[in-house]
Design a protein around this motif. Structure first.
Motif, PDB file in Angstrom:
ATOM      1  N   GLU A  35       5.273   6.641 -10.749  1.00  0.00           N
ATOM      2  CA  GLU A  35       4.865   7.132 -12.068  1.00  0.00           C
ATOM      3  C   GLU A  35       6.030   7.744 -12.835  1.00  0.00           C
ATOM      4  OE1 GLU A  35       1.685   9.837 -11.394  1.00  0.00           O
ATOM      5  OE2 GLU A  35       0.261   8.289 -10.758  1.00  0.00           O
ATOM      6  N   ASN A  36       6.918   8.433 -12.127  1.00  0.00           N
ATOM      7  CA  ASN A  36       8.054   9.096 -12.776  1.00  0.00           C
ATOM      8  C   ASN A  36       9.227   8.162 -13.038  1.00  0.00           C
ATOM      9  OD1 ASN A  36       6.606  11.468 -12.569  1.00  0.00           O
ATOM     10  ND2 ASN A  36       7.596  12.120 -10.673  1.00  0.00           N
ATOM     11  N   GLY A  37       9.166   6.968 -12.466  1.00  0.00           N
ATOM     12  CA  GLY A  37      10.273   6.031 -12.626  1.00  0.00           C
ATOM     13  C   GLY A  37      11.450   6.339 -11.718  1.00  0.00           C
ATOM     14  N   ASP A  38      11.239   7.194 -10.713  1.00  0.00           N
ATOM     15  CA  ASP A  38      12.318   7.539  -9.790  1.00  0.00           C
ATOM     16  C   ASP A  38      12.582   6.435  -8.776  1.00  0.00           C
ATOM     17  OD1 ASP A  38      12.568  10.023 -10.996  1.00  0.00           O
ATOM     18  OD2 ASP A  38      11.124  10.972  -9.642  1.00  0.00           O
ATOM     19  N   TYR A  83       0.839  -1.202   0.000  1.00  0.00           N
ATOM     20  CA  TYR A  83       0.000   0.000   0.000  1.00  0.00           C
ATOM     21  C   TYR A  83       0.872   1.251   0.000  1.00  0.00           C
ATOM     22  CZ  TYR A  83      -3.350   3.528   1.633  1.00  0.00           C
ATOM     23  OH  TYR A  83      -4.127   4.648   1.761  1.00  0.00           O
ATOM     24  N   ILE A  84       0.587   2.180  -0.923  1.00  0.00           N
ATOM     25  CA  ILE A  84       1.350   3.425  -0.978  1.00  0.00           C
ATOM     26  C   ILE A  84       0.434   4.652  -0.927  1.00  0.00           C
ATOM     27  CG2 ILE A  84       3.301   2.405  -2.210  1.00  0.00           C
ATOM     28  CD1 ILE A  84       2.149   3.613  -4.802  1.00  0.00           C
ATOM     29  N   GLY A  85      -0.839   4.430  -0.674  1.00  0.00           N
ATOM     30  CA  GLY A  85      -1.814   5.518  -0.728  1.00  0.00           C
ATOM     31  C   GLY A  85      -1.669   6.573   0.339  1.00  0.00           C
ATOM     32  N   GLY A  86      -0.963   6.278   1.439  1.00  0.00           N
ATOM     33  CA  GLY A  86      -0.830   7.246   2.514  1.00  0.00           C
ATOM     34  C   GLY A  86       0.241   8.290   2.275  1.00  0.00           C
ATOM     35  N   HIS A  87       1.167   7.973   1.383  1.00  0.00           N
ATOM     36  CA  HIS A  87       2.269   8.907   1.118  1.00  0.00           C
ATOM     37  C   HIS A  87       2.228   9.331  -0.343  1.00  0.00           C
ATOM     38  CE1 HIS A  87       6.018  10.971   1.192  1.00  0.00           C
ATOM     39  NE2 HIS A  87       6.358  10.525   2.388  1.00  0.00           N
ATOM     40  N   PRO A  88       1.859  10.579  -0.630  1.00  0.00           N
ATOM     41  CA  PRO A  88       1.698  11.019  -2.024  1.00  0.00           C
ATOM     42  C   PRO A  88       2.968  10.903  -2.862  1.00  0.00           C
ATOM     43  CG  PRO A  88       1.650  12.896  -0.505  1.00  0.00           C
ATOM     44  CD  PRO A  88       1.563  11.669   0.324  1.00  0.00           C
ATOM     45  N   ASP A  89       4.137  11.006  -2.246  1.00  0.00           N
ATOM     46  CA  ASP A  89       5.381  10.949  -3.015  1.00  0.00           C
ATOM     47  C   ASP A  89       5.665   9.549  -3.555  1.00  0.00           C
ATOM     48  OD1 ASP A  89       5.787  13.601  -2.632  1.00  0.00           O
ATOM     49  OD2 ASP A  89       7.368  13.387  -1.129  1.00  0.00           O
ATOM     50  N   SER A  90       5.138   8.513  -2.893  1.00  0.00           N
ATOM     51  CA  SER A  90       5.375   7.150  -3.369  1.00  0.00           C
ATOM     52  C   SER A  90       4.767   6.948  -4.750  1.00  0.00           C
ATOM     53  CB  SER A  90       4.793   6.127  -2.383  1.00  0.00           C
ATOM     54  OG  SER A  90       5.447   6.211  -1.132  1.00  0.00           O
ATOM     55  N   GLY A  91       3.512   7.365  -4.904  1.00  0.00           N
ATOM     56  CA  GLY A  91       2.853   7.241  -6.201  1.00  0.00           C
ATOM     57  C   GLY A  91       3.544   8.062  -7.270  1.00  0.00           C
ATOM     58  N   LYS A  92       3.980   9.272  -6.911  1.00  0.00           N
ATOM     59  CA  LYS A  92       4.666  10.133  -7.872  1.00  0.00           C
ATOM     60  C   LYS A  92       5.980   9.507  -8.323  1.00  0.00           C
ATOM     61  CE  LYS A  92       2.753  14.413  -5.926  1.00  0.00           C
ATOM     62  NZ  LYS A  92       3.073  15.643  -5.144  1.00  0.00           N
ATOM     63  N   CYS A  93       6.727   8.949  -7.377  1.00  0.00           N
ATOM     64  CA  CYS A  93       8.006   8.320  -7.710  1.00  0.00           C
ATOM     65  C   CYS A  93       7.809   7.105  -8.608  1.00  0.00           C
ATOM     66  CB  CYS A  93       8.736   7.906  -6.439  1.00  0.00           C
ATOM     67  SG  CYS A  93       9.446   9.278  -5.506  1.00  0.00           S
TER      68      CYS A  93
END
Length: 217
Positions: A88-91, A76-86
């Motif tokens: 999606e960005n491939g970071d 689960y990564i829904g609690g931390h917005p940066d996880s989803g962004k990373c």
């Protein structure tokens, strides 16, 4: 017998590229002092195996904040917005796995099993790239075991031999991770003499524990 040390001493040998299991559920049952020590140390490019990436400034979320994670195995990564962004960005590589499957993969790693068979995820994106096995006319996915170089876990109480007692939801991933890593570092609230804990209350025997840290030290 487990060795006693500070949180800073406990994590000093964690290096770039290591895999680390961290117990807890949305920050509950997470070894906060150990996570903070790892953040302060600044070790980058680590692989984290944990139930979730928590929240900004909370638990494993601190490692997300400081961008120290290279690969994340989680449910689960829904609690931390940066996880989803990373993701999606491939970071950052994120391997999303159903929670029960993740727990069983860790259990399999600790038990020395070659993997588990589960119907969870069949017919969904979860099955991509995984071997399917049919047993009694039912299709299962073969999920490989998970192990780690280090486990950072939280227990309520330990005796001086490292026998551990957990409380409430800290019993979710922590006991499983204690069996699935080469080195197990435990943050506890209380340390008592050997013989002070009833054997029936011991969830993790001291043979699995390498280092003990008193919480807040």
């Amino acid at each position: 017998m487990a060795r006693f040390c500070t949180a800073e001493e406990a994590v000093k040998d964690i290096c770039e590229g290591m895999s680390i299991m961290i117990g807890g559920f949305l920050g509950v049952g997470t070894p906060d002092s150990l996570v903070q020590a790892l953040v302060n140390q600044g070790t980058k490019n680590i692989t984290i195996i944990t139930n979730d990436s928590a929240f900004p400034g909370v638990g494993v979320g601190k490692l997300q904040d400081s961008k120290q994670i290279n690969v994340l195995y989680t449910s689960y990564i829904g609690g931390h917005p940066d996880s989803g962004k990373c993701m999606e960005n491939g970071d950052m590589k994120i391997v999303l796995t159903p929670q029960g499957t993740l727990a069983e993969q860790i259990r399999a790693g600790g038990a020395g099993l070659g993997g588990i068979l589960t119907p969870t995820g069949v017919g969904t994106v979860v099955e991509n790239g995984k071997q399917k096995i049919v047993v009694a006319e039912k299709t299962y996915l073969l999920e490989e075991p998970l192990k780690a170089d280090i486990a950072l876990i939280k227990a309520y109480k330990a005796d001086t031999s490292g026998n551990l007692v957990y409380r409430f939801s800290a019993r979710n991933f922590n006991p499983l991770m204690a069996m699935a890593a080469k080195t197990v570092i435990v943050e506890v609230e209380e340390i008592v003499p050997v013989g002070s804990i009833e054997p029936d209350y011991v969830a993790t025997p001291g043979i699995f524990v390498d280092l003990l840290v008193k919480g807040g030290e």
